[in-house]
Design an enzyme around this catalytic site. Structure first.
Site, short mmCIF file in Angstrom:
data_model
loop_
_atom_site.label_atom_id
_atom_site.label_comp_id
_atom_site.label_asym_id
_atom_site.label_seq_id
_atom_site.Cartn_x
_atom_site.Cartn_y
_atom_site.Cartn_z
N HIS A 80 16.43 -6.46 -11.28
CA HIS A 80 14.98 -6.60 -11.04
C HIS A 80 14.69 -7.87 -10.24
O HIS A 80 13.88 -7.87 -9.31
CB HIS A 80 14.21 -6.72 -12.37
CG HIS A 80 14.24 -5.49 -13.23
ND1 HIS A 80 14.59 -5.53 -14.56
CD2 HIS A 80 13.94 -4.20 -12.96
CE1 HIS A 80 14.49 -4.31 -15.07
NE2 HIS A 80 14.11 -3.48 -14.12
N LYS A 110 5.64 4.63 -27.62
CA LYS A 110 7.10 4.41 -27.64
C LYS A 110 7.34 2.93 -27.83
O LYS A 110 6.76 2.11 -27.11
CB LYS A 110 7.70 4.81 -26.28
CG LYS A 110 8.08 6.25 -26.15
CD LYS A 110 8.99 6.40 -24.94
CE LYS A 110 9.02 7.82 -24.43
NZ LYS A 110 9.50 7.87 -23.05
N ARG A 129 18.59 2.41 -6.92
CA ARG A 129 20.03 2.19 -7.16
C ARG A 129 20.79 3.42 -6.70
O ARG A 129 20.49 3.99 -5.68
CB ARG A 129 20.26 1.92 -8.65
CG ARG A 129 19.74 0.56 -9.10
CD ARG A 129 19.76 0.48 -10.58
NE ARG A 129 19.03 1.64 -11.11
CZ ARG A 129 18.64 1.79 -12.35
NH1 ARG A 129 18.91 0.88 -13.22
NH2 ARG A 129 17.98 2.87 -12.75
N SER A 170 18.54 -1.53 -17.44
CA SER A 170 18.19 -2.15 -18.73
C SER A 170 18.81 -1.34 -19.87
O SER A 170 19.30 -1.90 -20.85
CB SER A 170 16.67 -2.20 -18.92
OG SER A 170 16.07 -2.99 -17.94
#
Ligand code: PNS
Length: 166
Positions: A18, A42, A91, A129
């Site tokens: 990031h 969540k 990515r 992550s």
């Protein structure tokens, strides 16, 4: 016209991948808003407050960058904040389909907002992550993949879990 990018993500937690996008993106934009976009139904590993605090500490004093959070529609946030671009990192090939869908739905929702992609640095091509959390959760070292402060917070969280004190 001022170029204001909103860089949205879960940032649970922020990684060196990031940071690479943020640093490189800042060469093209006058200002950037790092937006923690969260789903209130969540729960992540880090609370939104913890994620905000980590990003603040990692970014330091950079007057052109603001950190914010929102649980609403991204394009609504971008418009309200006076932004004109959504910045995303890309990515490996596996990101493409999801990112393409998101860019298309966001453009359909608001044609004035464009999504701009930066290819991630090769060092971070296969990290996320989620993978970082998985490795750290099993005691694997993620040194070098996240800023040191994040590394320490991950170690704290998971060592508590492993010792059963959480
Ligand atoms: O870091 P992530 O998890 O890949 O980020 C995904 C995120 C948070 C950018 C995306 O889920 C998002 O934009 N959420 C906000 C709700 C929204 O506007 N979704 C897209 C249109 S339906």
């Amino acid at each position: 016209m001022e170029r204001v990018a909103v860089y949205p993500g879960s940032f649970d937690p922020i990684t060196n991948g990031h940071l690479d996008i943020i640093r490189r993106g800042m060469r093209f934009f006058d200002r950037m808003i790092i937006l923690i976009a969260y789903n209130p139904n969540k729960s992540g590993l880090f609370t939104v407050e913890e994620r905000t605090d980590l990003i603040k500490k990692v970014i330091g004093d950079e007057p052109r960058i603001r950190i914010d959070s929102s649980s609403g529609l991204l394009v609504d946030y971008v418009k309200k904040a006076g932004g004109n671009v959504i910045l995303r990192g890309l990515r490996a090939v596996s990101d493409f389909e999801y990112e393409f869908q998101m860019a298309l739905i966001n453009r359909r929702l608001d044609r004035d907002i464009e999504t701009v992609f930066l290819m991630t640095g090769y060092k971070w091509f296969f990290t996320s992550s989620n993978l970082i959390k998985e490795a750290a959760c099993h005691g694997g070292s993620v040194r070098g993949l996240v800023p040191d402060i994040v590394l320490h917070r991950l170690e704290e969280k998971y060592s508590k879990d492993r010792s059963g004190t959480k």
